[in-house]
Design an enzyme around this catalytic site. Structure first.
Site, PDB file in Angstrom:
ATOM      1  CE  LYS A  52      42.352  36.873  41.486  1.00 11.67           C
ATOM      2  NZ  LYS A  52      41.728  38.106  42.007  1.00 11.67           N
ATOM      3  CG  ASN A  93      37.064  42.154  46.662  1.00 13.53           C
ATOM      4  OD1 ASN A  93      37.779  41.298  47.177  1.00 13.53           O
ATOM      5  ND2 ASN A  93      35.751  41.981  46.482  1.00 13.53           N
ATOM      6  CG  ASP A 118      30.552  44.656  34.032  1.00 16.09           C
ATOM      7  OD1 ASP A 118      31.688  44.418  34.510  1.00 16.09           O
ATOM      8  OD2 ASP A 118      30.080  44.012  33.069  1.00 16.09           O
ATOM      9  CB  VAL A 119      34.814  46.269  37.845  1.00 22.31           C
ATOM     10  CG1 VAL A 119      34.252  46.675  39.196  1.00 22.31           C
ATOM     11  CG2 VAL A 119      34.991  44.757  37.730  1.00 22.31           C
ATOM     12  CE1 TYR A 166      40.104  33.920  40.658  1.00 20.88           C
ATOM     13  CE2 TYR A 166      42.085  32.724  41.340  1.00 20.88           C
ATOM     14  CZ  TYR A 166      41.034  33.585  41.640  1.00 20.88           C
ATOM     15  OH  TYR A 166      40.924  34.116  42.906  1.00 20.88           O
TER      16      TYR A 166
HETATM   17  P1  NAD Z   1      32.652  36.295  45.942  1.00 17.09           P
HETATM   18  O1  NAD Z   1      32.121  35.562  44.777  1.00 17.09           O
HETATM   19  O2  NAD Z   1      31.985  36.163  47.266  1.00 17.09           O
HETATM   20  O3  NAD Z   1      32.746  37.869  45.614  1.00 17.09           O
HETATM   21  C1  NAD Z   1      33.109  38.359  44.361  1.00 17.09           C
HETATM   22  C2  NAD Z   1      32.433  39.682  44.172  1.00 17.09           C
HETATM   23  O4  NAD Z   1      32.804  40.242  42.894  1.00 17.09           O
HETATM   24  C3  NAD Z   1      30.907  39.561  44.159  1.00 17.09           C
HETATM   25  O5  NAD Z   1      30.341  40.633  44.879  1.00 17.09           O
HETATM   26  C4  NAD Z   1      30.588  39.664  42.683  1.00 17.09           C
HETATM   27  O6  NAD Z   1      29.263  40.115  42.425  1.00 17.09           O
HETATM   28  C5  NAD Z   1      31.617  40.682  42.258  1.00 17.09           C
HETATM   29  N1  NAD Z   1      31.758  40.778  40.818  1.00 17.09           N
HETATM   30  C6  NAD Z   1      31.928  39.788  39.913  1.00 17.09           C
HETATM   31  N2  NAD Z   1      31.960  40.299  38.674  1.00 17.09           N
HETATM   32  C7  NAD Z   1      31.819  41.642  38.805  1.00 17.09           C
HETATM   33  C8  NAD Z   1      31.776  42.713  37.876  1.00 17.09           C
HETATM   34  N3  NAD Z   1      31.871  42.501  36.557  1.00 17.09           N
HETATM   35  N4  NAD Z   1      31.635  43.973  38.351  1.00 17.09           N
HETATM   36  C9  NAD Z   1      31.518  44.208  39.686  1.00 17.09           C
HETATM   37  N5  NAD Z   1      31.542  43.229  40.598  1.00 17.09           N
HETATM   38  C10 NAD Z   1      31.686  41.962  40.160  1.00 17.09           C
HETATM   39  O7  NAD Z   1      34.177  35.868  46.052  1.00 17.09           O
HETATM   40  P2  NAD Z   1      35.343  36.355  47.032  1.00 17.09           P
HETATM   41  O8  NAD Z   1      36.031  35.134  47.474  1.00 17.09           O
HETATM   42  O9  NAD Z   1      34.855  37.308  48.032  1.00 17.09           O
HETATM   43  O10 NAD Z   1      36.300  37.080  45.979  1.00 17.09           O
HETATM   44  C11 NAD Z   1      36.759  38.416  46.120  1.00 17.09           C
HETATM   45  C12 NAD Z   1      38.143  38.538  45.510  1.00 17.09           C
HETATM   46  O11 NAD Z   1      39.057  37.755  46.268  1.00 17.09           O
HETATM   47  C13 NAD Z   1      38.241  38.044  44.061  1.00 17.09           C
HETATM   48  O12 NAD Z   1      39.085  38.914  43.326  1.00 17.09           O
HETATM   49  C14 NAD Z   1      38.905  36.690  44.211  1.00 17.09           C
HETATM   50  O13 NAD Z   1      39.626  36.303  43.068  1.00 17.09           O
HETATM   51  C15 NAD Z   1      39.817  36.949  45.398  1.00 17.09           C
HETATM   52  N6  NAD Z   1      40.271  35.727  46.083  1.00 17.09           N
HETATM   53  C16 NAD Z   1      39.401  34.945  46.774  1.00 17.09           C
HETATM   54  C17 NAD Z   1      39.878  33.794  47.412  1.00 17.09           C
HETATM   55  C18 NAD Z   1      38.995  32.883  48.220  1.00 17.09           C
HETATM   56  O14 NAD Z   1      39.467  31.825  48.655  1.00 17.09           O
HETATM   57  N7  NAD Z   1      37.731  33.199  48.458  1.00 17.09           N
HETATM   58  C19 NAD Z   1      41.231  33.466  47.311  1.00 17.09           C
HETATM   59  C20 NAD Z   1      42.086  34.283  46.579  1.00 17.09           C
HETATM   60  C21 NAD Z   1      41.591  35.420  45.973  1.00 17.09           C
END
Ligand code: NAD
Length: 289
Positions: A191, A114, A87-88, A187
């Site tokens: 960010k 990430n 857990d990060v 959120y």
């Molecule tokens: P996703 O839900 O597919 O992936 C998120 C990942 O983070 C998952 O593997 C999840 O298990 C992991 N995670 C959550 N809590 C955690 C914890 N406590 N410890 C370790 N891992 C944990 O979503 P995504 O879209 O791939 O998101 C990845 C990153 O990109 C995030 O930081 C998100 O804010 C950012 N982001 C995504 C978008 C989008 O449109 N998808 C846009 C802007 C930013």
């Protein structure tokens, strides 16, 4: 004159039909740790770094099977890969993960911080738990992982035959480091915090040849935002925010990330690269300004 093919805005599931060439091997022999790497953007970045020649530590917090599947996919490209459950937002678990990865791979050259999540709520009904969970994972999690990575970069220093830099970090931010987002105050705050954390770390650590940058994705097709794209109506609504006329795919982020941590981007320090199809151009002003 032949017409160039028109790529229509894609309703829901279609991807851009033009395939990309394979990534060049810009990261051969380096070791990368990617958090939240068993889903969405993290999985795509982990795979791209492997394709670019890096060995990859795949962090995940839940979902043993999906983590194992990402590891297998990366290993099939001929590099080493291993899953690390942590857990990060937990200091002890992050420290144990870095110690284990460094013991297994010898060092860590690249961190992709990430992992992230959303706990959406109208402002007055946002609970302390919703606020704190998002800040703990999205912001504190990136702090904890960045700190452990930097300790290792400083301990090892520059190894010229591996990379010009002592280490590279990408903090995964969002367009919401600049676009306010009602209903998602926790959120957007996380960010915005990443933005200033990244720039301050980059300023402090650049003299030690550590390169820290951020990527700010727009709307990317992952499980975090399914309701924004999984029906034609939702997709059309989303497209009013995206001048380029298609949703982003995880590969759009992954390709840039692999290049940004390579020596081809060696002079990029403390920058946020927006990968958003023009979302931060505020398209509403195109006709209403
Ligand atoms: P996703 O839900 O597919 O992936 C998120 C990942 O983070 C998952 O593997 C999840 O298990 C992991 N995670 C959550 N809590 C955690 C914890 N406590 N410890 C370790 N891992 C944990 O979503 P995504 O879209 O791939 O998101 C990845 C990153 O990109 C995030 O930081 C998100 O804010 C950012 N982001 C995504 C978008 C989008 O449109 N998808 C846009 C802007 C930013």
């Amino acid at each position: 004159m032949p017409q160039s093919p028109v790529i229509a805005p894609t309703p829901t599931a279609n991807r851009d039909p033009v395939p990309l060439p394979p990534l060049p091997k810009l990261l051969t022999g380096q070791v990368a740790l990617v958090t939240g790497a068993n889903s969405g953007i993290g999985a795509a970045v982990a795979l791209a770094l492997g394709q670019a020649g890096a060995h990859v530590a795949v962090n995940y917090v839940s979902g043993d099977d999906s983590a194992a599947a990402v590891v297998a996919q990366i290993a099939a490209t001929g590099v080493k890969a291993k899953a690390y459950k942590a857990d990060v937002s937990d200091e002890g678990q992050v420290q144990a993960m870095f110690a284990a990865a460094i013991a297994d791979f010898g060092t860590v050259d690249i961190l992709i911080a990430n992992a992230g999540l959303q706990r959406d709520s109208a402002f007055t009904s946002m609970t302390m738990a919703e606020w704190q969970t998002v800040l703990n994972v999205n912001l504190t999690g990136q702090f904890l992982c960045s700190r452990e990575a930097v300790k290792e970069f400083v301990r090892r220093g520059v190894v010229p035959e591996v990379s010009r830099a002592a280490g590279k970090i990408i903090n995964m931010s969002s367009v919401h480091q600049v676009i306010p987002w009602g209903g998602h105050v926790n959120y957007a705050t996380s960010k915005g915090g990443i933005h200033m954390m990244m720039e301050s770390m980059a300023q402090e650590l650049a003299p030690q040849r550590i390169r820290i940058n951020a990527i700010a994705p727009g709307a990317i097709r992952t499980p975090i935002n399914t309701e924004a794209w999984n029906t034609p109506e939702a997709y059309d609504r989303l497209m009013t925010l995206v001048p380029y006329g298609r949703i982003g795919e995880p590969e759009d982020i992954a390709q840039t990330a692999a290049w940004l941590v390579s020596d081809h981007a060696d002079y990029i320090v403390g920058t946020t690269i927006f990968i958003d199809g023009g979302m931060t151009l505020y398209p509403g002003f195109a006709t209403n300004g």
